[in-house]
Design a protein around this motif. Structure first.
Motif, mmCIF file in Angstrom:
data_model
loop_
_atom_site.group_PDB
_atom_site.id
_atom_site.type_symbol
_atom_site.label_atom_id
_atom_site.label_comp_id
_atom_site.label_asym_id
_atom_site.label_seq_id
_atom_site.Cartn_x
_atom_site.Cartn_y
_atom_site.Cartn_z
ATOM 1 N N LYS A 1 0.829 -1.209 0.000
ATOM 2 C CA LYS A 1 0.000 0.000 0.000
ATOM 3 C C LYS A 1 0.864 1.259 0.000
ATOM 4 O O LYS A 1 1.964 1.267 0.538
ATOM 5 C CB LYS A 1 -0.904 0.014 1.236
ATOM 6 C CG LYS A 1 -1.922 -1.110 1.234
ATOM 7 C CD LYS A 1 -2.772 -1.082 2.483
ATOM 8 C CE LYS A 1 -3.733 -2.251 2.509
ATOM 9 N NZ LYS A 1 -4.517 -2.288 3.723
ATOM 10 N N SER B 1 -1.751 1.237 6.706
ATOM 11 C CA SER B 1 -2.807 1.473 7.694
ATOM 12 C C SER B 1 -2.552 0.637 8.931
ATOM 13 O O SER B 1 -1.973 -0.448 8.846
ATOM 14 C CB SER B 1 -4.160 1.107 7.106
ATOM 15 O OG SER B 1 -4.417 1.867 5.953
ATOM 16 N N THR C 1 -8.295 1.559 -1.592
ATOM 17 C CA THR C 1 -6.894 1.483 -1.200
ATOM 18 C C THR C 1 -6.015 1.734 -2.420
ATOM 19 O O THR C 1 -6.302 1.252 -3.506
ATOM 20 C CB THR C 1 -6.589 0.088 -0.626
ATOM 21 O OG1 THR C 1 -7.461 -0.147 0.478
ATOM 22 C CG2 THR C 1 -5.162 -0.011 -0.153
ATOM 23 N N TYR D 1 -2.214 1.383 -4.124
ATOM 24 C CA TYR D 1 -1.026 0.557 -4.016
ATOM 25 C C TYR D 1 0.136 1.218 -4.748
ATOM 26 O O TYR D 1 -0.057 1.917 -5.741
ATOM 27 C CB TYR D 1 -1.287 -0.831 -4.610
ATOM 28 C CG TYR D 1 -2.387 -1.583 -3.914
ATOM 29 C CD1 TYR D 1 -2.146 -2.252 -2.729
ATOM 30 C CD2 TYR D 1 -3.678 -1.610 -4.440
ATOM 31 C CE1 TYR D 1 -3.156 -2.941 -2.079
ATOM 32 C CE2 TYR D 1 -4.688 -2.296 -3.800
ATOM 33 C CZ TYR D 1 -4.430 -2.963 -2.619
ATOM 34 O OH TYR D 1 -5.427 -3.641 -1.979
#
Length: 193
Positions: free
Chosen positions: A17, A21, A63, A65
């Motif tokens: 990512k 997170s 999300t 990447y």
């Protein structure tokens, strides 16, 4: 290669990512920092599980990447395969083909020789091989899509019963008891046919 797409599976190195997170195992102070950086109102005195629940609620739905970001900078797109479906990735068939050919010809078992055999076998893969494998994958994908309604209908019809009794002993006690007379507990178990 003006317009190109990179197809990737779910290997962890494909899915790094852009921003890491917090997880449930992240230290509490790091969770608080994440919430503060993302302007999420929170009470630092609550427990870690409560903080993590708040984090999960506020994590970006989309999300990003590193691989996607890098390729987008060069005008390319990433297509991620669904998890656990290597049969939807033609490269898996190519790898299998090359590995089988190398294994059949490998007589020395030396790394340099294996590398040479692999290069030779990869050079034998043709545009037609790729085209045939891509067509095969497309056909299989369409078959899965056509059959999706069967799975949907089946899962919609499932009914789960939850025992709301006061004790597990009522239903399972005799089966899982520690008594010396083990046949009594097994008498209620029926074989599947």
């Amino acid at each position: 290669m003006e317009k190109s797409v990179l197809v990737v599976d779910n290997a962890s190195y494909h899915n790094v990512k852009d921003e890491k997170s917090p997880t449930s195992g992240t230290r509490k102070d790091e969770m608080i920092n994440w919430l503060t950086q993302h302007n999420v109102e929170h009470n630092p005195k609550v427990t870690k599980p409560e903080l993590y629940k708040l984090i999960k609620h506020h994590m970006e739905q989309e999300t990003t990447y590193r691989l996607d970001t890098l390729l987008e900078q060069h005008g390319r797109k990433v297509l991620r395969l669904p998890p656990y479906h290597p049969e939807l990735n033609p490269i898996e068939k190519i790898w299998a083909m090359v590995k089988n050919r190398v294994a059949a010809r490998n007589i020395t078992f030396k790394l340099n020789d294996v590398e040479g055999l692999a290069r030779e076998e990869f050079s034998k893969i043709t545009v037609d091989d790729w085209s045939n494998l891509c067509n095969h994958v497309n056909k299989y994908e369409n078959e899965l899509i056509e059959k999706q309604h069967i799975l949907d209908n089946f899962t919609e019809s499932l009914v789960f019963s939850v025992n709301t009794g006061s004790s597990d002993e009522d239903d399972f006690g005799s089966v899982f008891s520690d008594s010396n007379d083990s046949d009594d507990g097994l008498a209620r178990i029926e074989p599947l046919n």
